[in-house]
Design an enzyme around this catalytic site. Structure first.
Site, PDB file in Angstrom:
ATOM      1  CE  LYS A 207       8.365   1.731   2.217  1.00 57.55           C
ATOM      2  NZ  LYS A 207       8.239   1.643   3.676  1.00 57.55           N
ATOM      3  CE  LYS A 233       2.196   3.827   4.625  1.00 57.69           C
ATOM      4  NZ  LYS A 233       3.067   2.930   5.411  1.00 57.69           N
ATOM      5  CE  LYS A 264       9.307  -1.903   1.381  1.00 60.88           C
ATOM      6  NZ  LYS A 264       9.058  -1.507   2.734  1.00 60.88           N
ATOM      7  CB  SER A 290       4.309  -8.420   1.502  1.00 58.08           C
ATOM      8  OG  SER A 290       3.810  -7.134   1.162  1.00 58.08           O
TER       9      SER A 290
HETATM   10  C1  PBG Z   1       6.596   0.640   6.446  1.00 56.45           C
HETATM   11  C2  PBG Z   1       7.067  -0.560   5.719  1.00 56.45           C
HETATM   12  C3  PBG Z   1       6.366  -1.148   4.679  1.00 56.45           C
HETATM   13  C4  PBG Z   1       7.098  -2.258   4.295  1.00 56.45           C
HETATM   14  C5  PBG Z   1       8.247  -2.319   5.084  1.00 56.45           C
HETATM   15  N1  PBG Z   1       8.210  -1.248   5.962  1.00 56.45           N
HETATM   16  C6  PBG Z   1       5.047  -0.840   4.105  1.00 56.45           C
HETATM   17  C7  PBG Z   1       4.659   0.545   3.807  1.00 56.45           C
HETATM   18  O1  PBG Z   1       5.482   1.410   3.492  1.00 56.45           O
HETATM   19  O2  PBG Z   1       3.465   0.790   3.912  1.00 56.45           O
HETATM   20  C8  PBG Z   1       6.667  -3.188   3.215  1.00 56.45           C
HETATM   21  C9  PBG Z   1       7.327  -4.487   3.138  1.00 56.45           C
HETATM   22  C10 PBG Z   1       6.597  -5.502   2.332  1.00 56.45           C
HETATM   23  O3  PBG Z   1       5.599  -5.217   1.630  1.00 56.45           O
HETATM   24  O4  PBG Z   1       7.034  -6.655   2.366  1.00 56.45           O
HETATM   25  N2  PBG Z   1       7.483   1.439   7.048  1.00 56.45           N
END
Ligand code: PBG
Length: 341
Positions: A207, A233, A264, A290
């Site tokens: 991620k 983050k 991701k 998203s």
């Molecule tokens: C957080 C989480 C995030 C997403 C899924 N789980 C956002 C982040 O890490 O701040 C993002 C998914 C998306 O943008 O569709 N645990």
């Protein structure tokens, strides 16, 4: 002018256009395709029975209460989408610095998972495991007061407990999205110790610290405040520049017992999907996040892209790169258009 009737044919052995002449031959030689079986629909859920609320930055996506969730899942399963990933939006009044409500007996999200499983036993429930919906600072874990950074081992401790409660509530698959070190092994151990040997772990193994999560943070309200600078983050999510490190993360999660490895975001990381695909025999998932959804929607709304064509091309590219499974906010729309044919 040359009359084509008199143009002598080129001396070509290979004429790749022969395989593109008609819809039938194009279908015959197509290498990957979209199928509802491979899609997981992410759904934002909120407490109570109340009506659906639109998510501003994600046209067509709503936060739903229990009733709306049941209606949505009924439609999805009629369309052949049999897996949903749930993300709760927690009332700011229930948030604190440690995200304590996550593991509270009173957490309404456990009840929602339980009722959904009761109503739709055949639909796979993927439950996200991270603390960002529950912390007032929006980070995925507990902050160490000395360093000011997310405390790894303490966060893992809370998340193992949270994951086990989700399994108990009826989640088929727990999906740790926090990027703490060692959490897959810790969660597997605890699940097994508590008798949930059949609960799967979909690891957000790879991620990246991405700007493309913005609309999601609006949707669940983890962005702290609209005025605050974007959440940083980078001490736990991967540097978008790093593919070797991504492969190490994938290997660690596989070694710790992950059942599915996820990359991701998806569309910007096709090379990473392809590399993870070659490095493991596990199923590989990719999350079209998203921001990827919002980007396509926005351009389509402006009249600059054809929504369905741009959507399908983006998803096909993710498949071609090697993803077996795609989490996408377009899942329902894609399943609808596949059904229409
Ligand atoms: C957080 C989480 C995030 C997403 C899924 N789980 C956002 C982040 O890490 O701040 C993002 C998914 C998306 O943008 O569709 N645990």
């Amino acid at each position: 002018m040359i009359n084509s009737a008199y143009t002598p044919p080129l001396d070509l052995i290979r004429r790749p256009r022969r395989n593109r002449q008609t819809p039938a031959i194009r279908a015959l030689v197509r290498e990957v395709r979209l199928h509802a079986d491979d899609l997981i629909q992410p759904i934002f859920v909120k407490e109570g029975p109340g009506g659906a609320e639109p998510v501003g930055s994600m046209p067509g996506i709503e936060r739903v209460g229990l009733k709306g969730l049941f209606a949505e899942v009924a439609q999805l399963s009629a369309l052949g989408v049999r897996a949903v990933a749930l993300f709760p939006q927690i009332d700011p009044a229930l948030k604190d610095a440690r995200g304590k409500y996550a593991i509270s007996e009173k957490n309404w999200f456990f009840g929602l998972v339980r009722r959904l499983k009761g109503e739709f036993p055949d639909v796979l429930i993927v439950a996200d495991v991270a603390l960002d919906p529950y912390t007032d600072h929006g980070h995925d874990g507990v902050i160490d007061p000395v360093s000011g950074d997310v405390a790894n081992d303490e966060t893992v401790h809370v998340l193992t407990h949270y994951a086990t409660r989700l399994a108990e509530a009826g989640a088929d698959i727990v999906a740790p999205s926090d990027m703490m070190d060692g959490r897959i092994g810790a969660i597997r151990d605890e699940l097994d110790r508590e008798g949930f040997t059949q609960t799967s772990i979909l690891a957000y193994a790879v991620k990246f610290a991405s700007a493309y999560y913005g609309p999601f943070r609006d949707a669940i309200g983890s962005a702290k405040s609209p005025q605050a600078p974007a959440l940083d983050k980078r001490t736990y999510q991967l540097d978008p520049a790093n593919i070797r490190e991504a492969l190490m993360e994938a290997r660690l999660d596989e070694d710790q017992g992950a059942d599915i490895l996820m990359v991701k975001p998806a569309g910007l990381y096709l090379d990473v999907i392809s590399a993870v695909r070659s490095a493991t025999t596990l199923p590989v998932a990719a999350y079209q996040v998203s921001g990827e959804y919002a980007q396509i929607q926005a351009a389509a709304r402006a009249g600059w892209l054809d929504l369905e064509k741009a959507r399908d091309e983006a998803l096909l590219a993710i498949k071609r790169a090697g993803a077996d499974i795609i989490l996408t906010y377009f899942a329902k729309a894609v399943a609808e258009s596949l059904k229409k044919g």
